[in-house]
Design a protein around this motif. Structure first.
Motif, PDB file in Angstrom:
ATOM      1  N   THR A 194      28.424  34.144  24.669  1.00  0.00           N
ATOM      2  CA  THR A 194      28.901  32.982  24.920  1.00  0.00           C
ATOM      3  C   THR A 194      28.235  31.909  24.192  1.00  0.00           C
ATOM      4  OG1 THR A 194      27.227  33.116  26.564  1.00  0.00           O
ATOM      5  CG2 THR A 194      29.193  34.008  27.086  1.00  0.00           C
ATOM      6  N   VAL A 222      30.354  34.640  36.051  1.00  0.00           N
ATOM      7  CA  VAL A 222      31.681  34.783  35.908  1.00  0.00           C
ATOM      8  C   VAL A 222      32.686  33.770  36.238  1.00  0.00           C
ATOM      9  CG1 VAL A 222      33.749  36.295  36.609  1.00  0.00           C
ATOM     10  CG2 VAL A 222      31.419  37.435  36.194  1.00  0.00           C
ATOM     11  N   LEU A 280      32.373  30.959  33.311  1.00  0.00           N
ATOM     12  CA  LEU A 280      33.123  31.523  32.116  1.00  0.00           C
ATOM     13  C   LEU A 280      34.707  31.244  32.404  1.00  0.00           C
ATOM     14  CD1 LEU A 280      31.221  34.841  31.205  1.00  0.00           C
ATOM     15  CD2 LEU A 280      31.238  32.620  29.746  1.00  0.00           C
ATOM     16  N   ASN A 324      23.881  33.897  33.453  1.00  0.00           N
ATOM     17  CA  ASN A 324      24.125  35.254  32.947  1.00  0.00           C
ATOM     18  C   ASN A 324      22.970  36.003  33.357  1.00  0.00           C
ATOM     19  OD1 ASN A 324      24.555  37.778  31.488  1.00  0.00           O
ATOM     20  ND2 ASN A 324      24.875  36.628  29.458  1.00  0.00           N
ATOM     21  N   GLY A 377      33.901  36.881  30.651  1.00  0.00           N
ATOM     22  CA  GLY A 377      33.836  36.870  31.937  1.00  0.00           C
ATOM     23  C   GLY A 377      34.325  38.259  32.583  1.00  0.00           C
TER      24      GLY A 377
END
Length: 203
Positions: free
Chosen positions: A18, A76, A79, A118, A195
Motif C-alpha cells: 500500500t 480494508v 483501502l 494494517n 483490500g
C-alpha cells in the motif's frame, strides 16, 4: 546492525504494498515534493506497529481474534475508500497537468492511515524485530527501538526513490490522456486487490 537485518529490511521495503502504491500515485499525480511528503506519512504509519511490538500490544492483537478483525476491517474499508477516491477524480491521487495544490496534512494523514490500519504490520514487527536482537544484550527494548528506527529510515529512503521515479515519468504521462485513464484504473484496482487480500488473507 547485522548485514542480515539490512538485507532483509531492504527486501521488505522494496516489495510493492500500500505504501509503495500510494507514493507512486502521488509522484505521478503531484510530483516529487508531494511524493516525499507521502513517503513521510507512510513512514509515520509504521510507528504504531513498531511501538506495539516493542511494548507487547501486538501480542494481544495476535491472540485476540476480535481485536485483529476490528483493525483488519478498518484497513480494508480505508483501502476501498482510497480506490473510490481515485475513481472519483477529485482525490489527492488525481493525475492531471493542472492538479490543484493539496496540503501536506492530507498527504501525511492518508499515508499514516494506510499503514496504521494494517494489522499484519504489527504481526510482522512482532516476528521481525526480536530475530535481530542479540541474545546477550542487556537492553532489548533499546535494541528493538534502534532496529525499528533503522527500518523506518530505510522505508522512507526507498519510498522517496519510488516517488522520484514516478515524478520523473509524470510529464510523459500527463500528455497522454488514455495512459492517465488506465493509470487511474490501475491504482484503484491495486488498492481494491490489496483490500481483498487483507480481507481474505485471515491471520
Amino acid at each position: 546492525m547485522s548485514i542480515e537485518f539490512l538485507v532483509t529490511a531492504f527486501i521488505v521495503c522494496i516489495l510493492p504494498g500500500t505504501g509503495v502504491i500510494y507514493t507512486l500515485a502521488i509522484g505521478l499525480g503531484r510530483g516529487f515534493g508531494p511524493s516525499v511528503v507521502a513517503a513521510l506519512g507512510c513512514t509515520f504509519g509504521i510507528i504504531p506497529h513498531a511501538v506495539a511490538s516493542i511494548i507487547g500490544i501486538a501480542a494481544i492483537i495476535q491472540t485476540s481474534t476480535l481485536a485483529f478483525q476490528v483493525v483488519q476491517w478498518a484497513g480494508v474499508g480505508y483501502l476501498f475508500y482510497m480506490a473510490w477516491g481515485i475513481l472519483r477524480d477529485d482525490s489527492a491521487l488525481a493525475v492531471s497537468e493542472n492538479s490543484e495544490p493539496i496540503g501536506a496534512y492530507r498527504l501525511i494523514r492518508d499515508g499514516i492511515l494506510l499503514n496504521a490500519l494494517n494489522p499484519k504490520l504489527s504481526l510482522f514487527f512482532l516476528a521481525f524485530l526480536p530475530q535481530f536482537v542479540p541474545a546477550t544484550t542487556s537492553r532489548p527494548t533499546f535494541a528493538m527501538t534502534a532496529i525499528a528506527l533503522v527500518f523506518m529510515a530505510m522505508t522512507f529512503a526507498v519510498f522517496v526513490i519510488y516517488g522520484a521515479c514516478a515524478s520523473a515519468a509524470r510529464d510523459h504521462v500527463i500528455t497522454r490522456p488514455k495512459v492517465m485513464v488506465w493509470l487511474k484504473r490501475s491504482f484503484a484496482g491495486a488498492f481494491i486487490l490489496l483490500g481483498l487480500r487483507l480481507a481474505l488473507g485471515g491471520r
